[in-house]
Design an enzyme around this catalytic site. Structure first.
Site, PDB file in Angstrom:
ATOM      1  N   ARG A 139       4.980  17.048  18.881  1.00  0.00           N
ATOM      2  CA  ARG A 139       4.989  15.345  19.080  1.00  0.00           C
ATOM      3  C   ARG A 139       4.235  14.696  20.069  1.00  0.00           C
ATOM      4  O   ARG A 139       3.992  13.124  19.782  1.00  0.00           O
ATOM      5  CB  ARG A 139       6.869  14.931  19.393  1.00  0.00           C
ATOM      6  CG  ARG A 139       7.044  13.630  19.204  1.00  0.00           C
ATOM      7  CD  ARG A 139       8.720  13.330  19.006  1.00  0.00           C
ATOM      8  NE  ARG A 139       8.984  14.473  20.064  1.00  0.00           N
ATOM      9  CZ  ARG A 139       9.648  14.346  21.175  1.00  0.00           C
ATOM     10  NH1 ARG A 139       8.729  13.943  21.903  1.00  0.00           N
ATOM     11  NH2 ARG A 139      10.162  15.384  21.526  1.00  0.00           N
ATOM     12  N   TYR A 199       4.230  -7.830   2.434  1.00  0.00           N
ATOM     13  CA  TYR A 199       5.230  -7.026   1.798  1.00  0.00           C
ATOM     14  C   TYR A 199       6.374  -6.701   1.980  1.00  0.00           C
ATOM     15  O   TYR A 199       6.906  -7.032   3.592  1.00  0.00           O
ATOM     16  CB  TYR A 199       4.407  -5.654   2.811  1.00  0.00           C
ATOM     17  CG  TYR A 199       5.535  -3.612   2.101  1.00  0.00           C
ATOM     18  CD1 TYR A 199       5.535  -3.503   0.658  1.00  0.00           C
ATOM     19  CD2 TYR A 199       5.854  -3.468   2.922  1.00  0.00           C
ATOM     20  CE1 TYR A 199       6.274  -2.596  -0.216  1.00  0.00           C
ATOM     21  CE2 TYR A 199       6.532  -2.547   2.030  1.00  0.00           C
ATOM     22  CZ  TYR A 199       6.791  -2.024   0.876  1.00  0.00           C
ATOM     23  OH  TYR A 199       8.116  -1.098   0.491  1.00  0.00           O
ATOM     24  N   ASP A 208      -2.874  -6.451   7.816  1.00  0.00           N
ATOM     25  CA  ASP A 208      -2.019  -4.730   6.729  1.00  0.00           C
ATOM     26  C   ASP A 208      -3.204  -4.924   5.964  1.00  0.00           C
ATOM     27  O   ASP A 208      -3.521  -5.767   4.985  1.00  0.00           O
ATOM     28  CB  ASP A 208      -0.862  -5.068   6.236  1.00  0.00           C
ATOM     29  CG  ASP A 208      -0.319  -4.296   5.235  1.00  0.00           C
ATOM     30  OD1 ASP A 208      -1.274  -3.241   4.797  1.00  0.00           O
ATOM     31  OD2 ASP A 208       1.286  -3.901   5.459  1.00  0.00           O
ATOM     32  N   LYS A 219      -0.702   5.406  -0.029  1.00  0.00           N
ATOM     33  CA  LYS A 219      -1.287   4.235  -1.106  1.00  0.00           C
ATOM     34  C   LYS A 219      -2.579   4.834  -1.289  1.00  0.00           C
ATOM     35  O   LYS A 219      -3.006   5.975  -2.355  1.00  0.00           O
ATOM     36  CB  LYS A 219      -1.144   2.177  -0.768  1.00  0.00           C
ATOM     37  CG  LYS A 219       0.366   1.974  -0.438  1.00  0.00           C
ATOM     38  CD  LYS A 219       1.354   2.523  -1.466  1.00  0.00           C
ATOM     39  CE  LYS A 219       2.809   2.531  -0.918  1.00  0.00           C
ATOM     40  NZ  LYS A 219       2.812   0.954  -0.365  1.00  0.00           N
TER      41      LYS A 219
HETATM   42  C1  LIG Z   1       3.889   0.306   0.824  1.00  0.00           C
HETATM   43  C2  LIG Z   1       3.698  -0.647   1.657  1.00  0.00           C
HETATM   44  C3  LIG Z   1       3.621  -0.992   3.003  1.00  0.00           C
HETATM   45  C4  LIG Z   1       4.683   0.319   3.531  1.00  0.00           C
HETATM   46  O1  LIG Z   1       4.147   1.503   3.704  1.00  0.00           O
HETATM   47  P1  LIG Z   1       5.005   2.648   3.840  1.00  0.00           P
HETATM   48  O2  LIG Z   1       4.167   3.679   3.353  1.00  0.00           O
HETATM   49  O3  LIG Z   1       5.668   2.379   2.108  1.00  0.00           O
HETATM   50  O4  LIG Z   1       6.162   2.749   4.874  1.00  0.00           O
HETATM   51  C5  LIG Z   1       3.405  -1.203   3.702  1.00  0.00           C
HETATM   52  N1  LIG Z   1       2.177  -2.901   3.279  1.00  0.00           N
HETATM   53  C6  LIG Z   1       2.481  -2.989   2.609  1.00  0.00           C
HETATM   54  C7  LIG Z   1       0.951  -3.834   2.298  1.00  0.00           C
HETATM   55  C8  LIG Z   1       2.689  -1.587   1.383  1.00  0.00           C
HETATM   56  O5  LIG Z   1       2.012  -1.643   0.584  1.00  0.00           O
END
Ligand SMILES: *Cc1c(COP(=O)(O)O)cnc(C)c1O
Length: 401
Positions: A66, A121, A186, A211
């Site tokens: 951890r 998001y 982001d 992603k």
């Molecule tokens: C999917 C997504 C998230 C969240 O990520 P997870 O891995 O599903 O927790 C945050 N920001 C954007 C732009 C996303 O497409």
């Protein structure tokens, strides 16, 4: 290595500097949950160093997974290099990463206010407004950041290109308006291949690594690139709250990075062809894709090296048409998520942006496409077939004539 390497080369070689000394060529997967302690003294010192966000001391131990894991640390080093950052910190998901960013810049520092630029998001929008993390959020447009900052603002959150309508925010302008308050961008849609927010003054570049970074739809993860000082604050949150990335996930992500630049270019090329095709289709009321308006403010030119592989569109025939199209595609899987090698189609208002309050939710006729590595002609044929199979679209078009 001394020469400044191109991103394609970095993607293949970054985070692998210890492999030669280990006598291996492929990335090792370190699965130990606990690790031998040299003696109580140095074990205790190591624990203390890492529980407060530091790295394992050279003569100490990694103690417990951890606190530190070498497979995860190699991926973090690679992502940091690609993002032109000192460090990066990986988490169990994009949302765990965003949670750590908020905790480290909110209540932990005596700040209880966050400024969030919409659109975001859906999960991020929801988290910020949920009240779960002891913060209050002011949502605003990019031009309203300065007027939304208060004395207790600890963080500014912005997403660009934004999910799902690909809105572009001027990162340098948001940073200037934030006036010293740290900005997290982001960067999930652009990836470090197309955009490096830290070069534009952002304190942090955050990814849902689920992603494009993973790219194959088989890992949930998040990562934040930042300064070493910020990384310490984030690792402290991670060590204390436990939102860890598993080493198997880190291995897959690090492996995925090697093809990221090639995937992004190929997926983007198909996306551009599909956008050109969609623009001329009578079934489509509006296409959302960066640069379609010609970049009047020069933002794309300043901050991006490409426009990416995400597309959104408004269907004529409203929700009924959108619903029919999602059920009729064959190559495009009807599914949430994005950024993988296979193409996906989904309805943001019903799914990814469902928790967003109605006034900020995408319209009911909007569909989002994530373009994969299939042949673009095959993807276009699939969409043409799905449009033809949507009765609501046909009715709408007949009435329009
Ligand atoms: C999917 C997504 C998230 C969240 O990520 P997870 O891995 O599903 O927790 C945050 N920001 C954007 C732009 C996303 O497409």
């Amino acid at each position: 290595m001394t020469a400044v390497l191109h991103p394609d080369t970095l993607a293949v070689h970054a985070g692998r500097s210890d492999l030669e000394s280990l006598g291996v060529h492929a990335l090792p997967i370190d699965l130990s949950t606990t690790n031998p302690l040299p003696d109580i003294e140095r074990g205790g010192d190591s624990y203390e160093a890492m529980a407060t966000g530091g790295r394992p001391p050279a003569d100490g131990s990694m103690v417990y997974a951890r606190l530190w894991n070498p497979t995860v640390a190699r991926f973090e080093e690679a992502l940091a290099e690609l993002e032109h950052a000192e460090a990066s910190v990986a988490f169990a998901s994009g949302m765990a990463a965003m949670t750590a960013v908020i905790l480290a810049h909110g209540p932990a520092t005596g700040k209880h206010h966050v400024v969030a630029v919409r659109p975001l998001y859906g999960g991020t929008d929801h988290l910020l407004g949920s009240g779960l993390l002891g913060i209050e959020t002011t949502y605003c447009h990019p031009e309203q950041v300065a007027s939304s900052i208060r004395s207790d603002t600890g963080l500014v959150v912005v997403e660009t290109p934004a999910n799902p309508t690909l809105d572009i925010a001027d990162i340098a302008a948001v940073v200037a308006q934030a006036g010293g308050v740290p900005v997290v961008v982001d960067n999930t849609f652009a990836t470090p291949v197309l955009q490096n927010p830290i070069d534009l003054g952002a304190a942090m570049s955050l990814h849902s690594a689920t992603k494009y970074l993973g790219g194959h739809g088989d890992v949930i993860a998040g990562v934040v690139a930042c300064s070493e000082q910020t990384a310490e604050a984030l690792r402290r949150v991670r060590a204390v709250t436990g939102g860890l990335l598993h080493p198997l996930g880190a291995y897959l992500l690090h492996r995925g990075l090697t093809t990221l630049p090639v995937r992004m270019r190929a997926q983007q090329e198909s996306a551009r062809r599909i956008v050109q095709w969609l623009i001329d289709r009578p079934e489509v009321a509006e296409v959302f894709y960066p640069g379609l308006d010609g970049d009047p403010r020069g933002i794309l030119e300043r901050q991006m090296r490409g426009t990416g592989a995400m597309i959104a569109m408004r269907m004529r025939g409203g929700y009924a048409a959108a619903s029919a199209v999602t059920s009729a595609t064959e190559l495009f899987t009807h599914a949430v998520s994005l950024g993988g090698v296979d193409s996906l189609i989904q309805h943001p208002a019903a799914l990814t942006h469902r928790p967003v309050p109605p006034e900020a939710r995408p319209a009911a006729d909007v569909l989002r496409l994530s373009i994969g590595l299939e042949n673009a002609d095959d993807l276009i044929a699939d969409l043409a077939r799905a449009f033809a199979a949507a009765p609501a679209l046909e009715r709408e078009l007949r009435e329009a004539r």
